[in-house]
Design an enzyme around this catalytic site. Sequence first.
Site, PDB file in Angstrom:
ATOM      1  N   HIS A  89      13.568   4.860  -1.991  1.00  0.00           N
ATOM      2  CA  HIS A  89      12.399   3.854  -1.714  1.00  0.00           C
ATOM      3  C   HIS A  89      12.169   2.886  -1.975  1.00  0.00           C
ATOM      4  CE1 HIS A  89       8.028   4.796  -2.134  1.00  0.00           C
ATOM      5  NE2 HIS A  89       8.386   5.943  -3.070  1.00  0.00           N
ATOM      6  N   ASP A  92       8.264   3.293   2.285  1.00  0.00           N
ATOM      7  CA  ASP A  92       7.303   3.990   1.380  1.00  0.00           C
ATOM      8  C   ASP A  92       6.691   4.957   2.271  1.00  0.00           C
ATOM      9  OD1 ASP A  92       7.378   1.584   0.186  1.00  0.00           O
ATOM     10  OD2 ASP A  92       6.414   0.154   2.246  1.00  0.00           O
TER      11      ASP A  92
END
Length: 441
Positions: free
Chosen positions: A413, A417
């Site tokens: 992450h 995204d």
Amino acid sequence: MALFSFRLPDIGEGISEAEIVNWHVAVGDRVEEDGRLADMMTDKATVEMESPVAGTVVKLAGEPGDQVAIGATLVVIETAEEVVQPVEPARVAAENPGVDEVEETAVTPQDRPAHGEPDRPVVAERNVSTPEAVAAEEVPKDHPAATDAASARERSGVLASPAVRARAKDLGIDLSQVRHDGPHVRHADLDAFLRYGSAQGYHAPNVSRARPDEAVRVIGMRRRIAENMAAAKRHIPHFTYVDEIDVTALDAMRADLNGARGARPKLTLLPLLIVAICRTLPDFPMMNARYDDEAGVVTRHGSVHMGMATQTDAGLMVPVIRDAQDMNVWQLSTEIARLADAARTGKATSAELSGGTITVTSLGPLGGITTTPVINRPEVAIIGPNRIVERPVFRGDDIVRAKLMNLSISCDHRVVDGFDAASYVQAVKRLLETPVLLFAD
């Protein structure tokens, strides 16, 4: 030597015959007293037949599936000495009208009439119908055998043959906790206790199924795997996205390709999935990347070096398919087989086990419904196909059968995204659900 005919006893009220389910002996086998002979099935239950004598089996009544009438010979056994045949209940009742209920009692040589006395039927009433009870009456109270028998009854509180007691002792079963229909515990009662004891609320066996603890050092490949997985979970904030894909057309195309493959290797779905991954990565360069978090640099690679998680005896290894974007499905299939064999036989080189830019992990036929794979650090994404299942789906107003597969992707992450991961999987999904596009330029 003498022959003893074991006749099928009345094993249920109103039963005229029983079916042979399974033989525990064969002709020529040695059988001990109380040894298992056969499983007989009536319309009410399956009953285990035990031998009343020790000897060698010389004849069996039939094969599994055959019916045997009550009172007919089931097994003929050759014994070391003559044994008087059990008395038929019908004949005893006819000759002894004063006795309402009788049971067959195996008569041993010492029970036979003395020389010169006429033969007479041996009748055992309910309260003395077991061998133990007969022995107790005929052996003097001060005889060692009587003392041993009384001691055994006092210890267990139930009657059972020596063979049954020995087996119960080996299994750690308290005979007083075993339910039994007859006057004494039989092998069949022990079997029922082992199968159904806990479910019926009986006392559980005293034998523990726990194995001893084993201390195993985490060394070699296993230690490296542990260190890499711990580092990946410690440094990478994982998230996993899962989508469902209809692979009905893809699997049909795979079958067609295999039908015309000739000498080429048989295709699985994995090469087709890798082609789809490679074709979509140019539009999502952040997925085919490596992140050096110490330097704070993300390298987006132009070539796809596909890591392929492979289970080996030493643990999970990840050989790498170099330049997977330039290979067709047949080349990929050949390279997958070669690298998997090299990893499993310990022949994979360090170059073949390093340098991956994205990894695919598949559990094959195990599959599972969904997976949350751990990223192969320093890569930023790992893809996991799951098991294919057939389910009904709506196509317009129609319900049709479809082959569906969940596709999982775990991403770093810090670099990827959630929107990017979902968009990428959607792109892969379009290719897999319209598989002709995999071969379009």
